[in-house]
Write an enzyme that holds these catalytic residues in place. Structure first.
Site, PDB file in Angstrom:
ATOM      1  N   LYS A 107       0.877  -1.189  -0.049  1.00 22.56           N
ATOM      2  CA  LYS A 107      -0.069  -0.028  -0.143  1.00 22.56           C
ATOM      3  C   LYS A 107       0.761   1.053  -0.060  1.00 22.56           C
ATOM      4  O   LYS A 107       0.577   2.390  -0.578  1.00 22.56           O
ATOM      5  CB  LYS A 107      -0.924   0.051   1.286  1.00 22.56           C
ATOM      6  CG  LYS A 107      -1.772  -0.921   1.469  1.00 22.56           C
ATOM      7  CD  LYS A 107      -2.436  -0.870   2.676  1.00 22.56           C
ATOM      8  CE  LYS A 107      -2.783  -2.283   3.308  1.00 22.56           C
ATOM      9  NZ  LYS A 107      -3.467  -2.398   4.559  1.00 22.56           N
ATOM     10  N   ARG A 108       1.911   1.103   0.693  1.00 24.42           N
ATOM     11  CA  ARG A 108       2.497   2.462   0.668  1.00 24.42           C
ATOM     12  C   ARG A 108       4.058   2.502  -0.090  1.00 24.42           C
ATOM     13  O   ARG A 108       3.996   3.465  -0.911  1.00 24.42           O
ATOM     14  CB  ARG A 108       3.450   2.443   2.217  1.00 24.42           C
ATOM     15  CG  ARG A 108       2.185   3.051   3.229  1.00 24.42           C
ATOM     16  CD  ARG A 108       2.823   2.451   4.845  1.00 24.42           C
ATOM     17  NE  ARG A 108       2.442   1.074   4.979  1.00 24.42           N
ATOM     18  CZ  ARG A 108       1.275   1.026   5.745  1.00 24.42           C
ATOM     19  NH1 ARG A 108       0.254   2.015   5.746  1.00 24.42           N
ATOM     20  NH2 ARG A 108       1.033  -0.293   5.777  1.00 24.42           N
TER      21      ARG A 108
END
Ligand code: GLU
Length: 511
Positions: free
Chosen positions: A258-259
């Site tokens: 996600k990051r």
């Protein structure tokens, strides 16, 4: 029609960040199964981790689900018979049930301080012992407990996990998962601030919301045995369980993150709102995600939502292997779905993108004849809705906003500057004299003229395209002229002519 029992399934995100594609796929599979069985799809917000709470998250999650067309039957915004659907609003229920577990000896208060826990870990490390809570407060006597209480210490409530036997959970996709029961070291169920942990709230809610099937991310596999022990402690039946396959990053090597979304030095899209903003159509994404970890039909790429619902009848047919995300295929699919839109639909879909990219007014774009004229001629070429703006921006600029490239761009193949000036002048005269300013009339007049001037059609049209749009690649020329109208066309052609003439007049520098 299905002969399966209506399923009650849930998507249970924690509002800690933006909805990523893995979460969207989890929601989609739950939704497909609910719709297939004629059951309910529930949205439940698991917000017990208040430290990681992100106030924008819930809106983003709901927007992403709505965008894909995943409507929920019960949820925080619409309520339902099993509400509330936000965990922090269900505290009374958790407290009742933790009391029951304590009373039945399946949970206990633990007063160990964080310093004591640190010291315990330090000792375990030094002695090379397995790490984890050593159950030191599990068997406190009433007096010991009273003494600790009297010191004013706070407590957590821990699960008194079984000390013998094996815990077995059946996963519909992966088969049986088995662990030594005693390997679960009395995890915390209620934190010292009285808020339940994920595990406890999740089990209580799935039970009381009468969830029949849990379809969730693979990262929760290791929690499944603990959940089973909790169901057993209450004497409840555990819902059927399935952990969906991991989604890989575009390299196919790592797990999608996600990051940090970089592969081979390139950033990739991972969040639902990024795909929305990039101009993907929900139908294309629906089709794409349905095939991430499942397969609609190896022989058929394109299918309707109703067909996917009909075939999504067997959770065990989901593939446990990590699933690749073929971004090229998603782009291709998007092009297919864009071409399948009617021109009116495409016009509609393009409005917010053009408004944002070209800083235009949405209401004006909705009624723009220029846009309706152009839409059919760009439809074939779009992969993303955001591809339209750089292709037709010129049509929404004024003549003096058009920036012309290197004047050489005006000059077609086997032409020179003087010849190109003559061609442009001839075209301007033609347009001035046309009785009807239509594509057919323009086409005929230009074709005849290019023949008369003995210039091939391609190079003949080049200077017009550049003068009109400032670009060498643009939608079909005569349609483009009609889209902006005769006067505007003439202004631009004259401007182009001026640029070209000043260039033609510049003496060629001698080497
Ligand atoms: N709140 C958990 C998550 O965000 C849900 C896990 C589950 O579905 O049990 O992943």
């Amino acid at each position: 029609m299905t002969n399966q029992q209506p399923a009650r399934v849930r998507f249970a995100p924690s509002p800690t960040g933006y909805l990523h594609l893995g979460g969207l796929r989890t929601a989609l599979f739950n939704w497909l199964y609910a719709r297939h069985t004629g059951g309910q799809f529930i949205l439940r917000i698991e917000d017990t981790d208040q430290n990681r709470y992100n106030p924008e998250s819930l809106d983003d999650i709901m927007r992403g689900l709505r965008w894909l067309g995943l409507d929920w039957d019960e949820g925080p915004d619409i309520g339902g018979p099993y509400g509330p659907y936000v965990q922090t609003e269900r505290q009374a229920l958790y407290h009742d049930y933790i009391d029951k577990l304590i009373a039945s000896g399946h949970a206990y208060k633990c007063y160990v301080t964080s310093e004591e826990l640190d010291a315990m870990r330090e000792e375990q490390r030094a002695k090379g012992q397995p790490m984890g809570y050593d159950r030191r407060h599990r068997w406190l006597s009433d007096e010991q407990r009273a003494e600790l209480e009297a010191t004013g210490r706070s407590h957590v409530v821990r699960f008194a996990a079984p000390l013998e036997g094996v815990t077995r959970v059946h996963d519909l996709i992966r088969g049986d998962i088995e662990i030594e029961s005693a390997s679960i070291l009395d995890p915390v169920l209620i934190k010292s601030d009285g808020i339940p942990t994920y595990h406890f709230a999740n089990v209580i809610d799935d039970h009381f919301m009468e969830i029949t099937h849990i379809l969730r991310a693979d990262e929760w596999i290791s929690s499944a045995p603990l959940h089973k022990q909790l169901y057993d402690a209450f004497g409840w039946e555990m819902p059927a369980l399935a952990h969906l396959p991991v989604i890989l990053d575009p390299s196919g090597k790592g797990k999608m993150s996600k990051r940090k979304k970089i592969v081979d030095g390139k950033e990739y899209l991972a969040l639902t709102h990024e795909f929305i903003e990039a101009g993907y159509l929900p139908d294309a994404m629906f089709n794409f995600l349905t095939n991430v970890g499942w397969n609609f039909d190896p022989e058929r790429e394109i299918f309707a939502r109703a067909e996917a619902i009909e075939r999504f009848n067997d959770i065990s047919s989901i593939n446990p292997k990590p699933a690749a995300l073929p971004y090229d295929k998603l782009e291709w699919l998007n092009g297919v779905y864009i071409r399948a839109l009617s021109t009116t639909e495409l016009h509609q879909q393009l409005i917010p993108f053009l408004a944002k990219q070209l800083d235009l007014d949405e209401a004006e774009l909705a009624h723009s004849e220029t846009l309706s004229e152009l839409v059919p001629h760009i439809q074939e070429r779009l992969k993303l809705l955001t591809d339209a703006a750089p292709f037709i921006d010129w049509a929404f600029q004024t003549a003096d906003q058009i920036t012309y490239p290197d004047p050489n761009a005006f000059i077609g193949r086997k032409m020179d500057a003087a010849g190109t000036v003559a061609v442009l002048e001839a075209g301007i005269t033609l347009i001035e004299g046309l009785s009807a300013f239509t594509v057919t009339a323009l086409e005929k007049a230009f074709r005849d003229k290019s023949e008369a001037m003995q210039v091939k059609v391609g190079p003949f049209l080049t200077p017009f395209r550049v003068a009109l749009t400032g670009k060498t690649v643009a939608p079909p020329l005569f349609e483009s002229m009609v889209a902006i109208g005769r006067e505007e066309t003439l202004t631009r052609l004259r401007n182009g002519l001026r640029v070209l003439k000043s260039y033609a007049a510049t003496p060629v520098p001698t080497a």
